[in-house]
Design a protein around this motif. Structure first.
Motif, PDB file in Angstrom:
ATOM      1  N   UNK A 178       0.847  -1.197   0.000  1.00 21.67           N
ATOM      2  CA  UNK A 178       0.000   0.000   0.000  1.00 21.67           C
ATOM      3  C   UNK A 178       0.883   1.248   0.000  1.00 21.67           C
ATOM      4  N   UNK A 179       1.552   1.481  -1.126  1.00 21.74           N
ATOM      5  CA  UNK A 179       2.534   2.562  -1.209  1.00 21.74           C
ATOM      6  C   UNK A 179       1.861   3.891  -1.556  1.00 21.74           C
ATOM      7  N   UNK A 180       2.574   4.965  -1.281  1.00 17.63           N
ATOM      8  CA  UNK A 180       2.117   6.294  -1.677  1.00 17.63           C
ATOM      9  C   UNK A 180       2.227   6.412  -3.189  1.00 17.63           C
ATOM     10  N   UNK A 181       1.151   6.809  -3.838  1.00 19.39           N
ATOM     11  CA  UNK A 181       1.174   7.022  -5.282  1.00 19.39           C
ATOM     12  C   UNK A 181       1.214   8.513  -5.559  1.00 19.39           C
ATOM     13  N   UNK A 182       2.090   8.905  -6.455  1.00 20.08           N
ATOM     14  CA  UNK A 182       2.161  10.291  -6.899  1.00 20.08           C
ATOM     15  C   UNK A 182       1.756  10.351  -8.359  1.00 20.08           C
ATOM     16  N   UNK A 183       1.480  11.554  -8.851  1.00 22.18           N
ATOM     17  CA  UNK A 183       0.874  11.659 -10.174  1.00 22.18           C
ATOM     18  C   UNK A 183       1.581  12.705 -11.031  1.00 22.18           C
ATOM     19  N   UNK A 184       1.628  12.414 -12.315  1.00 21.12           N
ATOM     20  CA  UNK A 184       2.127  13.367 -13.296  1.00 21.12           C
ATOM     21  C   UNK A 184       1.095  13.442 -14.410  1.00 21.12           C
ATOM     22  N   UNK A 185       0.722  14.667 -14.784  1.00 17.19           N
ATOM     23  CA  UNK A 185      -0.303  14.873 -15.802  1.00 17.19           C
ATOM     24  C   UNK A 185       0.321  15.406 -17.083  1.00 17.19           C
ATOM     25  N   UNK A 186      -0.017  14.773 -18.195  1.00 10.10           N
ATOM     26  CA  UNK A 186       0.413  15.215 -19.518  1.00 10.10           C
ATOM     27  C   UNK A 186      -0.815  15.756 -20.240  1.00 10.10           C
ATOM     28  N   UNK A 187      -0.909  17.071 -20.427  1.00 11.82           N
ATOM     29  CA  UNK A 187      -2.081  17.649 -21.090  1.00 11.82           C
ATOM     30  C   UNK A 187      -2.149  17.249 -22.564  1.00 11.82           C
ATOM     31  N   UNK A 188      -3.349  17.267 -23.105  1.00 11.93           N
ATOM     32  CA  UNK A 188      -3.524  17.005 -24.525  1.00 11.93           C
ATOM     33  C   UNK A 188      -2.763  18.052 -25.333  1.00 11.93           C
ATOM     34  N   UNK A 189      -2.074  17.588 -26.368  1.00 13.81           N
ATOM     35  CA  UNK A 189      -1.363  18.512 -27.243  1.00 13.81           C
ATOM     36  C   UNK A 189       0.014  18.904 -26.778  1.00 13.81           C
ATOM     37  N   UNK A 190       0.511  18.281 -25.710  1.00 12.60           N
ATOM     38  CA  UNK A 190       1.900  18.561 -25.311  1.00 12.60           C
ATOM     39  C   UNK A 190       2.852  17.805 -26.228  1.00 12.60           C
ATOM     40  N   UNK A 191       3.846  18.482 -26.796  1.00 10.11           N
ATOM     41  CA  UNK A 191       4.849  17.777 -27.587  1.00 10.11           C
ATOM     42  C   UNK A 191       5.777  16.980 -26.679  1.00 10.11           C
ATOM     43  N   UNK A 192       6.470  16.039 -27.275  1.00  4.89           N
ATOM     44  CA  UNK A 192       7.312  15.142 -26.479  1.00  4.89           C
ATOM     45  C   UNK A 192       8.437  15.869 -25.756  1.00  4.89           C
TER      46      UNK A 192
ATOM     47  N   UNK B 177      -2.596  12.026 -20.438  1.00  7.25           N
ATOM     48  CA  UNK B 177      -3.429  11.505 -19.355  1.00  7.25           C
ATOM     49  C   UNK B 177      -2.712  11.804 -18.048  1.00  7.25           C
ATOM     50  N   UNK B 178      -3.293  11.363 -16.938  1.00  8.07           N
ATOM     51  CA  UNK B 178      -2.634  11.445 -15.635  1.00  8.07           C
ATOM     52  C   UNK B 178      -2.140  10.060 -15.257  1.00  8.07           C
ATOM     53  N   UNK B 179      -0.857   9.974 -14.918  1.00  5.95           N
ATOM     54  CA  UNK B 179      -0.221   8.694 -14.600  1.00  5.95           C
ATOM     55  C   UNK B 179       0.317   8.730 -13.172  1.00  5.95           C
ATOM     56  N   UNK B 180       0.189   7.601 -12.484  1.00  5.23           N
ATOM     57  CA  UNK B 180       0.740   7.536 -11.135  1.00  5.23           C
ATOM     58  C   UNK B 180       2.133   6.924 -11.180  1.00  5.23           C
ATOM     59  N   UNK B 181       2.922   7.243 -10.164  1.00  5.46           N
ATOM     60  CA  UNK B 181       4.261   6.684 -10.049  1.00  5.46           C
ATOM     61  C   UNK B 181       4.656   6.636  -8.586  1.00  5.46           C
ATOM     62  N   UNK B 182       5.656   5.827  -8.307  1.00  3.74           N
ATOM     63  CA  UNK B 182       6.193   5.718  -6.962  1.00  3.74           C
ATOM     64  C   UNK B 182       7.506   6.490  -6.859  1.00  3.74           C
ATOM     65  N   UNK B 183       7.806   6.944  -5.661  1.00  7.86           N
ATOM     66  CA  UNK B 183       9.112   7.553  -5.412  1.00  7.86           C
ATOM     67  C   UNK B 183      10.206   6.569  -5.810  1.00  7.86           C
TER      68      UNK B 183
ATOM     69  N   UNK C 172       3.104   5.373 -20.627  1.00  7.34           N
ATOM     70  CA  UNK C 172       2.444   6.341 -21.504  1.00  7.34           C
ATOM     71  C   UNK C 172       2.366   5.808 -22.934  1.00  7.34           C
ATOM     72  N   UNK C 173       3.435   5.162 -23.378  1.00  2.00           N
ATOM     73  CA  UNK C 173       3.465   4.627 -24.736  1.00  2.00           C
ATOM     74  C   UNK C 173       2.541   3.425 -24.881  1.00  2.00           C
ATOM     75  N   UNK C 174       2.511   2.586 -23.858  1.00  2.86           N
ATOM     76  CA  UNK C 174       1.611   1.434 -23.900  1.00  2.86           C
ATOM     77  C   UNK C 174       0.160   1.888 -23.926  1.00  2.86           C
TER      78      UNK C 174
END
Length: 323
Positions: free
Chosen positions: A102-116, A144-150, A161-163
């Motif tokens: 039950x780890x802490x999840x953090x998030x990163x959001x990539x808005x629509x139309x952001x270039x790589x 989208x918004x993706x979660x990640x761990x420290x 993101x690619x998958x």
């Protein structure tokens, strides 16, 4: 008999209380005085974790924690990650959290139309991620918004993101309408990237997709301004007006000087822009110009388009946007 039963119950209660006191003393206790993050590095043993808990003042005894885990904690292994230890949390609750992952999840959001390049910069600036990455191929990331761990690798986040893009694009392609302007998923992605950059109004996406689909089918120049900008900034905002020399530039992206689609996407399009290309509005429009509200006016004939352009210039003069 009734008195004897009460006596037996009282003795049992005393035994249970004494056992609890003894066990508490034997196992030690948790001493989490405020909400505290706790990190378990990959490969850590239970002994390592117990010692770390004691060193950080979160339990009174590492040996007690280990004994409790052995006798009462079950056989599930502990998992690595960052855990949130709540104020007043017991040792049993700690161990359960470690075993459940039950780890802490953090998030990163990539808005629509952001270039790589902007996604790359955002991930590289995230201090809780690790490792180096290259700028991902344009159009390969699903906004989208993706979660990640420290401590998770940046490459792992990019691969998620690619998958997600691969999965969504395949699903959307399978539902495409007949007679669309593109023959491959790759071309659908490229056209969707233009639609994404050409309108900020969700309600316009299918109409813009319909217009560009008409131009593709008729062999017309797409004349999409974002395709001029992409080779200059890699998709970042230009910050100024486009120069005539840039409009006339010949390259693999500029749709003012080439017929057909650019060689690759010019941004990472979102789900709705992809869906719009695969189910465009039924329209005969082949021209559009800004309408001053963030949207566009569409036209089927050049005369109608020229009138719309004149109206747009008039609005800009009223606003003092033209010299």
């Amino acid at each position: 008999m009734k008195r004897r039963g009460c006596l037996v119950a009282a003795i049992l209660a005393l035994v249970l209380v004494a056992g609890a006191v003894f066990a508490g003393g034997m196992f030690g206790s948790a001493t989490v005085e405020e909400d505290t993050p706790f990190i378990i590095p990959a490969g850590s043993s239970l002994t390592t974790v117990a010692n770390k808990l004691e060193e950080e003042g979160l339990i009174s005894s590492a040996n007690g924690f280990l004994l409790r885990a052995k006798l009462l904690g079950g056989n599930d292994p502990i998992q690595a990650g960052e855990f949130a230890l709540a104020k007043g949390m017991s040792q049993g609750e700690m161990l359960e959290a470690f075993q459940s992952g039950d780890v802490i999840r953090r998030f990163v959001t990539i808005p629509e139309g952001w270039p790589s390049i902007m996604v790359f910069e955002k991930l590289m600036a995230e201090p809780l991620l690790t490792g180096e990455i290259d700028v991902p191929p344009e159009g390969s990331l699903l906004p989208d918004t993706y979660d990640f761990e420290r401590g998770e690798s940046r490459q792992a986040v990019v691969e998620r993101m690619q998958a997600a893009m691969d999965k969504y694009l395949a699903e959307a392609w399978a539902k495409r309408k007949p007679g669309i302007a593109v023959d491959t998923m790759r071309d659908a992605l490229i056209l969707a990237s233009i639609v994404e950059k050409e309108t900020g109004k969700p309600s316009e996406r299918r109409m813009v997709a319909g217009l560009y689909s008409n131009r593709v089918k008729q062999g017309m120049l797409l004349q999409a301004d974002p395709t001029i900008i992409y080779p200059i900034t890699k998709g970042k905002p230009l910050g100024r007006r486009i120069r005539q020399s840039e409009i006339a530039a010949v390259n693999d992206y500029n749709t003012y000087t080439m017929v057909g689609l650019p060689k690759a996407p010019i941004t990472n399009p979102g789900r709705e822009s992809i869906a719009a290309v695969l189910d465009p509005a039924a329209t005969s429009a082949v021209y559009m110009v800004a309408d001053g509200t963030g949207g566009h006016k569409f036209a089927e004939t050049l005369d109608e388009h020229n009138a719309n352009v004149s109206e747009w210039y008039r609005l800009r003069r009223q606003r003092g946007e033209m010299e």
